[in-house]
Design an enzyme around this catalytic site. Structure first.
Site, PDB file in Angstrom:
ATOM      1  CB  THR A  27      19.737-116.015   1.162  1.00  0.00           C
ATOM      2  OG1 THR A  27      19.376-116.453  -0.157  1.00  0.00           O
ATOM      3  CG2 THR A  27      18.510-116.015   2.063  1.00  0.00           C
ATOM      4  CB  ALA A  56      16.828-118.105  -3.938  1.00  0.00           C
ATOM      5  CB  ILE A  82      16.164-115.542  -9.956  1.00  0.00           C
ATOM      6  CG1 ILE A  82      14.959-116.498 -10.042  1.00  0.00           C
ATOM      7  CG2 ILE A  82      17.453-116.230 -10.386  1.00  0.00           C
ATOM      8  CD1 ILE A  82      15.030-117.711  -9.138  1.00  0.00           C
ATOM      9  CE  LYS A  83      21.802-111.353  -3.572  1.00  0.00           C
ATOM     10  NZ  LYS A  83      22.224-111.649  -2.187  1.00  0.00           N
ATOM     11  CB  VAL A  84      21.799-113.444 -11.855  1.00  0.00           C
ATOM     12  CG1 VAL A  84      20.664-114.430 -12.087  1.00  0.00           C
ATOM     13  CG2 VAL A  84      21.380-112.033 -12.265  1.00  0.00           C
TER      14      VAL A  84
END
Ligand code: E4P
Length: 217
Positions: A27, A56, A82-84
């Protein structure tokens, strides 16, 4: 090759999860906004439907804020990734989260140099955006080839997650290059099933079968 689906639309995710083809979900803030729902609720529901990695994305742009958001997001479910963003602060957060055993997807990658930095920062996934590279008149698939080659040269464990996929050719080219994952908009995943000769052949078989007057059950 793993298939992730690139959407926050729960109806689509449920429908495509039943195909048995989904290995994960990605997402981003735009997809969450489109869903019109609360971020944490959407991620929790997706994580229940799909057991694989569910990306996310943090909204913060500085390290402390990213880390604070990551602590909240990773508590939602064990499969939250975790998307950074690919920025100095994003990669610093990536290093710390990876050292803690949290899966991290580094997003908004547009160069092989950026992908090299993400791998050195311990990313689980690097997301090069092929469609957006094509949009500016460059060749998105050349970027994938470069990253796959570099990662293979050094046995990096970071998986190449081909993102911003627009058509089946992107998927096939990525598979030929050995990319680990493609994240597909639902329409692109559905389009992979289609071939006019399959439709034509099936129609002919069904017509001939009807002539036999038989039924199998
Ligand atoms: C990947 O994680 C991104 O969400 C996505 O693939 C972006 O695709 P777009 O360029 O079609 O928005």
């Amino acid at each position: 090759m793993k298939f992730f689906i690139d959407t926050a639309d729960l109806t689509e995710i449920r429908s495509l999860a039943s195909s048995g083809l989904l290995d994960g979900v990605t997402t981003n803030p735009s997809l969450i906004a489109k869903s019109g729902r609360k971020f944490a609720d959407v991620i929790a529901e997706i994580c229940e439907i799909v057991p694989g990695p569910v990306s996310a994305e943090v909204a913060g742009t500085v390290y402390d804020q990213m880390m604070a958001e990551a602590q909240v997001l990773r508590k939602i479910a064990k499969n939250v990734t975790i998307k950074v963003p690919l920025t100095p602060d994003g990669l610093r957060a990536c290093r710390h989260l990876s050292n803690d055993g949290t899966m991290v997807n580094v997003t908004l990658c547009f160069s092989a140099a950026q992908a090299l930095l993400a791998a050195k920062s311990g990313a689980s996934f690097i997301s090069p955006f092929v469609g957006r590279v094509d949009d500016i008149g460059w060749n998105g698939m050349d970027l994938i080839a470069d990253i796959v080659q570099i990662y293979n040269n050094y046995d990096f464990r970071t998986e190449v997650l081909v993102a911003s996929v627009r058509n089946p050719i992107h998927v096939i080219e990525a598979a030929k290059m050995g990319a680990h994952v493609a994240t597909l908009p639902p329409a692109v995943l559905r389009s992979l099933f289609s071939h006019p000769l399959t439709d034509k052949g099936l129609a002919a078989f069904l017509a001939d079968w009807a002539k036999t007057g038989q039924s199998i059950v």
